[in-house]
Structure formats: structure tokens, C-alpha cells
Scaffold this motif. Structure first.
Motif, PDB file in Angstrom:
ATOM      1  N   HIS A 216      -1.770   8.508   0.624  1.00  0.00           N
ATOM      2  CA  HIS A 216      -1.833   7.913  -0.710  1.00  0.00           C
ATOM      3  C   HIS A 216      -2.319   8.907  -1.766  1.00  0.00           C
ATOM      4  CE1 HIS A 216      -2.622   3.854   1.458  1.00  0.00           C
ATOM      5  NE2 HIS A 216      -1.358   3.911   1.090  1.00  0.00           N
TER       6      HIS A 216
ATOM      7  N   ASN B  72     -11.459   2.421   5.873  1.00  0.00           N
ATOM      8  CA  ASN B  72     -10.058   2.629   6.273  1.00  0.00           C
ATOM      9  C   ASN B  72      -9.066   2.005   5.291  1.00  0.00           C
ATOM     10  OD1 ASN B  72     -10.737   3.982   8.749  1.00  0.00           O
ATOM     11  ND2 ASN B  72     -11.310   1.981   9.585  1.00  0.00           N
TER      12      ASN B  72
ATOM     13  N   SER C 132       0.817  -1.217   0.000  1.00  0.00           N
ATOM     14  CA  SER C 132       0.000   0.000   0.000  1.00  0.00           C
ATOM     15  C   SER C 132       0.849   1.265   0.000  1.00  0.00           C
ATOM     16  CB  SER C 132      -0.939   0.009   1.204  1.00  0.00           C
ATOM     17  OG  SER C 132      -0.196   0.002   2.406  1.00  0.00           O
ATOM     18  N   ASP C 133       2.071   1.183   0.518  1.00  0.00           N
ATOM     19  CA  ASP C 133       2.948   2.346   0.551  1.00  0.00           C
ATOM     20  C   ASP C 133       3.456   2.722  -0.830  1.00  0.00           C
ATOM     21  OD1 ASP C 133       2.658   2.465   3.275  1.00  0.00           O
ATOM     22  OD2 ASP C 133       4.467   1.310   3.694  1.00  0.00           O
TER      23      ASP C 133
ATOM     24  N   ASP D 104      -5.449   5.912   2.931  1.00  0.00           N
ATOM     25  CA  ASP D 104      -4.782   6.849   3.826  1.00  0.00           C
ATOM     26  C   ASP D 104      -4.561   8.172   3.092  1.00  0.00           C
ATOM     27  OD1 ASP D 104      -2.196   8.117   5.052  1.00  0.00           O
ATOM     28  OD2 ASP D 104      -2.865   6.620   6.513  1.00  0.00           O
TER      29      ASP D 104
ATOM     30  N   GLU E 226     -12.567   5.410   2.178  1.00  0.00           N
ATOM     31  CA  GLU E 226     -12.196   6.042   3.454  1.00  0.00           C
ATOM     32  C   GLU E 226     -12.967   5.438   4.622  1.00  0.00           C
ATOM     33  OE1 GLU E 226     -10.634  10.455   2.086  1.00  0.00           O
ATOM     34  OE2 GLU E 226     -12.752  10.216   2.631  1.00  0.00           O
TER      35      GLU E 226
END
Length: 393
Positions: A46, A40, A2-3, A43, A37
Motif C-alpha cells: 500500500h 496488520n 484495501s487493494d 501492507d 503495522e
């Protein structure tokens, strides 16, 4: 994972708005963002804002006279006759204030996604505001003023010298992108769409294979009206895997129109959420198999903005970020937030019920016809493979 994913969005993208009653409604972007959102899954880190594409960037594809006409039209300075020559002011593509600025922002959003991926800042990038695949060099068409995917592909070629595989799963044929690169062997276009027999733009036949040096690099799978999940997925899975193996791209750009769903008011297909789970999953696999993960995804069509688009588009991001939290019930908070505004009953779950519609009487005939269409569309690849192996064609 996800990063290393980017989600291109800002509220300004909602300014691409023809009218309150027009079927193309970018409010679906906000509904999708809010769904992610509330579970969750997105973020703030992102989210990357789009930028306005410059005239020079737009001119990679679009005629400069057309760009000037769009600017004038958006400020009320273009006559009706000249506007119509450029496809502006029509029922499909009405003129609206600051049209150039809003349209250039959509293009710039896709270019931001490209740069994120190609510079290694992100492995995957999603820009749901893009995917306007009907725009031509000097003419608006089918709700599309500028063609962000075409501009992005040319940008990928000129800045990054990349071989691009463009995969379009919108129910409408990706005509603008196909014609932009019809003679280019370094861009491969694959469009799986409803046959143009009953649907705009009426193109996308099997025999549209490219021209000159680009012959053999354009693939079209026009599926029959009322095509259901299994038949649609058979066409998609086989075509994308064989085309990717044939072309071996440096990067994959997917257009993710969500209008093949049974609920879509503008098309005649009978797909459910089942296909929208598989579309990004297989694109993701292809990106890692051939492109070191380089995957840029854009939006596109999708005119049931309440029941279909948010779920379908959220699944792209959930696949990109390898988030498996996409089964069972949708977040109660999302349903409570939007049900009071929605003109339809919102779905409670990610997946559609098995009895979404009454059985299609011609199912076997439609399925068989789509199998034949797929075989004809992929014949050049399969014939080439046979020739390489010394087998009779």
C-alpha cells in the motif's frame, strides 16, 4: 477495497523539522505508521513514497521569488531581514537546514496522492505528511512553508479539470487554502474550526464567503471554545452534507488536523476520539455519493503526538480500507514499543473514557451558539433551495 488505497510515506518526510522543541513534530507520522503495522492493517504494497515537487508545480500557487528565498534560507544564504519579510525565521516557522527540499517533498507527497486517485490507480489516497494549510503565495505562516493542499487543488484543476471540494477539520482555520481560491467558483472550501477569537490565525468568520465569481463557495463554521463532541459533530455532519449537495464535486480533498481534541496543547476545544471516528466515515460516504469514490486525505495539525494523533490518523486509513478492527484495546506491542519514549501515559484503548475531563459548565450555551453559527453559515444554500422551490426566503 484495501487493494485500491494508497498510503504515501517515507522516512524522509520526518526531515520537515524546525527544532527538537517545536510543537510541529512529524515523528507522529512514524507513530501512526507503526500503529497500523502492528495491527496488520497496512501492507507494504500500500505504501508509496513521495516525490519532491518541482519548482513549476510549487509555482502553481507560490511566487517564484518566495521559492528562491526558501531555498536560500535552507542553506544559510538569506539575510534575517529578507527572511522575515517572507515569514521565515519567525518563532512559528524557524529556518532549518534543507528547508526547501523537506517542504517540497511534503507537497510532492500530496501530488502523488492526487495522481494515484485521478488516474484510477487508487480509489482513495492518504498522505499524512501533508495538510500544511497556512502557507501563502509569498509567505510562510503557522508552521507551514509551502501549502501542499493549495498546490494540489490547482494541480487538480489544471491537469484533471476537476471541481474540488476541500474540507478542513483542523482546529485552526484553513486560511491559506481559502484565500488561494477565494474568487474561484470551481473550488469550494469548507472549514470547521475553533473561533479565531482566541486562536491563530484569527480568521474564518461566517461572512468570509468568497469574492467575485467565487462568492458563495467559501464556507466557515467557527465553533466556540470548549465545544464538545456532539455539538462539533452536528456542525460537521450538516455542513459537509449540505455543501456537497450544493457543490457536487468531482473529487474531495480532506485536511485532517487532529488538534480539536481535549488533550491538544495549542487549542481550546473539548472533543474526544468520537469525532475522529466520524470525520473519515462521513467524508468516505460523500466521496462515493458525489465523486465515484475519489477521496484524497492529508494530515495537518495535531500536537499531542502520543495520545491523540496516532489513533486519529490511523482511523482515516482504517475507514478508507473498510477495516473494522478499530475498537477495544490498542495493540500491546505498540504500547510496549513507545511507552518508554513517551512523556505521557499512552492510551490503552481506541476510544477515550467518558470521564476524560470534568463537565463544561457552559455546555448548553456553547451548543446553542454553535447551532446558530451553523445556520448562519449555511443560510445561502438553504435560501437558494427555498428560492428554487418558490418558498419565501
Amino acid at each position: 477495497m484495501s487493494d485500491r488505497c494508497s498510503f504515501v510515506f517515507s522516512e524522509e518526510l520526518l526531515n520537515y523539522k524546525f527544532s527538537n522543541n517545536h510543537p510541529f513534530n512529524q515523528f507522529r507520522l512514524k507513530l501512526t505508521l507503526d500503529l497500523l503495522e502492528k495491527m496488520n492493517a497496512l501492507d507494504p504494497a500500500h505504501i508509496i513514497p513521495p516525490k519532491m515537487a518541482t519548482d513549476e508545480e510549487l509555482a502553481l500557487i507560490h511566487d517564484r521569488n518566495y521559492i528562491e528565498a526558501v531555498k536560500k534560507a535552507g542553506h544559510g544564504e538569506l539575510s534575517k531581514e529578507i527572511a522575515e519579510n517572507y515569514g521565515l525565521g519567525t518563532e512559528d516557522t524557524p529556518i532549518f537546514p534543507n528547508m526547501h527540499e523537506a517542504s517540497a517533498l511534503l507537497v510532492g507527497g500530496t501530488l502523488i496522492a492526487v495522481d494515484q486517485v485521478m488516474t484510477g490507480k487508487s480509489l482513495h489516497a492518504l498522505h499524512l505528511g501533508g495538510g500544511l494549510h497556512h502557507g501563502f503565495r509569498g509567505k510562510a505562516s503557522g508552521f507551514c512553508v509551502y501549502n501542499d493542499s493549495s498546490v494540489a487543488i490547482k494541480y487538480l484543476q489544471e491537469k484533471y479539470h476537476a471541481r474540488v471540494l476541500y474540507v478542513d477539520t483542523d482546529a485552526h482555520h484553513g486560511d491559506g487554502v481559502q484565500w488561494s481560491f477565494y474568487d474561484d467558483p470551481n473550488v469550494c472550501t469548507l472549514s470547521i474550526h475553533e473561533t479565531g477569537r482566541y486562536l491563530f490565525p484569527g480568521t474564518g468568520n461566517i461572512n468570509e464567503r468568497g469574492q467575485g465569481p467565487g462568492y458563495g463557495y467559501s464556507f466557515n463554521i467557527p465553533v466556540d471554545a470548549f465545544t464538545e463532541d456532539d455539538s462539533w459533530l452536528h456542525a460537521y455532519k450538516n455542513s459537509i452534507k449540505e455543501v456537497a449537495e450544493f457543490f457536487k464535486p468531482d473529487v474531495i480533498l480532506t485536511q485532517n488536523g487532529a488538534d480539536s481534541h481535549y488533550f491538544d496543547p495549542l487549542t481550546h476545544l473539548s472533543a474526544t476520539m468520537k469525532i475522529y471516528r466520524e470525520i473519515p466515515k462521513i467524508a468516505h460516504e460523500i466521496a462515493h455519493q458525489y465523486c465515484n469514490g475519489k477521496w484524497i486525505a492529508v494530515g495537518g495539525g495535531g500536537y499531542d503526538i502520543w495520545r491523540v494523533v496516532p489513533r486519529a490518523w490511523a482511523l482515516i486509513w482504517l475507514e478508507m480500507t473498510e477495516n473494522s478492527n478499530c475498537s477495544g484495546n490498542l495493540p500491546d506491542a505498540w504500547i510496549e514499543q513507545w511507552q518508554k519514549e513517551a512523556p505521557v501515559v499512552l492510551p490503552k484503548e481506541w476510544d477515550d473514557p467518558d470521564n476524560l475531563y470534568t463537565p463544561i459548565p457552559r455546555k448548553a450555551e456553547i451548543t446553542e451558539k454553535n447551532v446558530i453559527t451553523l445556520e448562519k453559515a449555511l443560510y445561502p444554500i438553504r435560501n437558494h433551495q427555498k428560492n428554487q422551490k418558490g418558498l419565501p426566503s
